[in-house]
Design an enzyme around this catalytic site. Structure first.
Site, PDB file in Angstrom:
ATOM      1  N   ASP A   1      -9.667  -3.715  -6.358  1.00 40.91           N
ATOM      2  CA  ASP A   1      -9.226  -2.995  -5.165  1.00 40.91           C
ATOM      3  C   ASP A   1     -10.223  -1.863  -4.885  1.00 40.91           C
ATOM      4  O   ASP A   1     -10.449  -1.004  -5.741  1.00 40.91           O
ATOM      5  CB  ASP A   1      -7.824  -2.410  -5.398  1.00 40.91           C
ATOM      6  CG  ASP A   1      -7.211  -1.831  -4.124  1.00 40.91           C
ATOM      7  OD1 ASP A   1      -7.898  -1.069  -3.411  1.00 40.91           O
ATOM      8  OD2 ASP A   1      -6.040  -2.114  -3.850  1.00 40.91           O
TER       9      ASP A   1
ATOM     10  N   SER B   1       0.829  -1.195   0.000  1.00 42.15           N
ATOM     11  CA  SER B   1       0.000   0.000   0.000  1.00 42.15           C
ATOM     12  C   SER B   1       0.873   1.259   0.000  1.00 42.15           C
ATOM     13  O   SER B   1       1.729   1.422  -0.863  1.00 42.15           O
ATOM     14  CB  SER B   1      -0.962  -0.056   1.186  1.00 42.15           C
ATOM     15  OG  SER B   1      -2.014   0.862   1.035  1.00 42.15           O
TER      16      SER B   1
ATOM     17  N   HIS C   1      -7.700  -5.174  -1.515  1.00 47.06           N
ATOM     18  CA  HIS C   1      -6.539  -4.382  -1.144  1.00 47.06           C
ATOM     19  C   HIS C   1      -5.665  -5.197  -0.190  1.00 47.06           C
ATOM     20  O   HIS C   1      -6.066  -5.497   0.936  1.00 47.06           O
ATOM     21  CB  HIS C   1      -6.982  -3.081  -0.463  1.00 47.06           C
ATOM     22  CG  HIS C   1      -5.856  -2.130  -0.222  1.00 47.06           C
ATOM     23  ND1 HIS C   1      -5.245  -1.429  -1.238  1.00 47.06           N
ATOM     24  CD2 HIS C   1      -5.207  -1.776   0.918  1.00 47.06           C
ATOM     25  CE1 HIS C   1      -4.286  -0.668  -0.734  1.00 47.06           C
ATOM     26  NE2 HIS C   1      -4.235  -0.872   0.573  1.00 47.06           N
TER      27      HIS C   1
END
Length: 285
Positions: A229, A105, A258
């Site tokens: 996502d 991320s 995600h």
């Protein structure tokens, strides 16, 4: 840290019973740390594969928080450089088999910048980025969609909690900025940007988005991103020409959410296994 702040990062090192491969450095995402679930799961995978593992806490994250006046952000890649320099000085033998870097991320976006600007100073064999918000502005817009309001509220609360846990007293203006931020954009605009020399959130997004740095990467790098996502638009990946840089590879399955690429019938995630294959090929070259 090189910047003279006196800040120190905390990391946890694991060595397998039978080391056969290099060192994997894991870089967590926004509001994460060494104990984030995905970091712990990946640590077990890499240890079982014969790699040493370093779980790095970014500046102001987790156990690093009491030791840091400043805080990580999506472009603060110099902190990863300083951490690797310290490791090279303290335990140079760990780097002898090469370094493999994995970011998740926001930490993956930070890693992209490092790979483009700093990796040549270290024996980096390959890198991998999982669910990176390579267009920070697009990710900010998506997170603030009405369908994501629950996650947005949760994320903002975590960001506020991290900021308020500073080891030094905050000024009244700083506290007011943290408490008054009603959105992730406000927080980036009122807290992150002024603390790090940006003119505002949009300047921060423009200068730190991974898209700016992908073309400059020269070591083998795998980007893993799911089309579904919920927080980072797949369009950010589709609009980039991945074939223009031979060092880059993209794996973009339809599902995975995600940082959630679970593998049916396996104790380890699909993204860990995919990255493991990629790293093995890179090491063999």
């Amino acid at each position: 840290m090189r910047d003279g702040s006196g800040d120190r990062l905390v990391a946890k090192l694991h060595e397998p019973a039978e080391p056969r491969r290099g060192l994997v450095v894991l870089v967590h995402g926004l509001t994460g740390c060494e104990d984030s679930f995905y970091i712990r799961v990946s640590t077990q995978y890499w240890l079982s594969s014969g790699y040493a593992v370093l779980r790095l806490n970014l500046r102001g994250a987790g156990p690093s928080r009491p030791l840091c006046r400043l805080h990580y952000h999506a472009g603060r890649s110099a902190d990863l450089r300083d951490a690797l320099e310290s490791l090279r000085a303290l335990a140079p033998q760990l780097l002898n088999r090469g370094i493999f870097l994995v970011g998740y991320s926001l930490g993956a976006n930070l890693l992209i910048r490092f790979l483009a600007e700093e990796a040549s100073a270290f024996p980096v064999v390959a890198g991998a980025c999982v669910s990176a918000p390579i267009d920070l502005k697009a990710a900010q817009r998506r997170i603030m969609d009405s369908r994501n309001w629950i996650y947005h509220r949760y994320l903002l609360a975590r960001m506020r909690e991290e900021a308020l846990a500073a080891p030094v007293p905050l000024s009244e203006d700083e506290r007011n900025a943290i408490y008054s931020a009603a959105s992730v954009y406000d927080f980036d605009d009122q807290v992150v940007a002024p603390a790090n020399g940006f003119t505002g959130a949009d300047d921060y997004y423009a200068r730190c988005s991974g898209l700016r740095f992908l073309s400059k990467i020269v070591c083998p790098t795998l980007a893993v991103h799911a089309e579904n996502d919920p927080w980072i638009p797949a369009e950010s990946y589709r609009h980039f020409d991945w074939t223009a840089n031979p060092a880059l590879s993209l794996a973009m399955p339809r599902a995975g959410g995600h940082v959630g690429f679970h593998a049916q019938g396996s104790d380890f995630t699909w993204h860990d296994q995919e990255i493991g294959r990629f790293f093995a090929l890179a090491a063999a070259q």
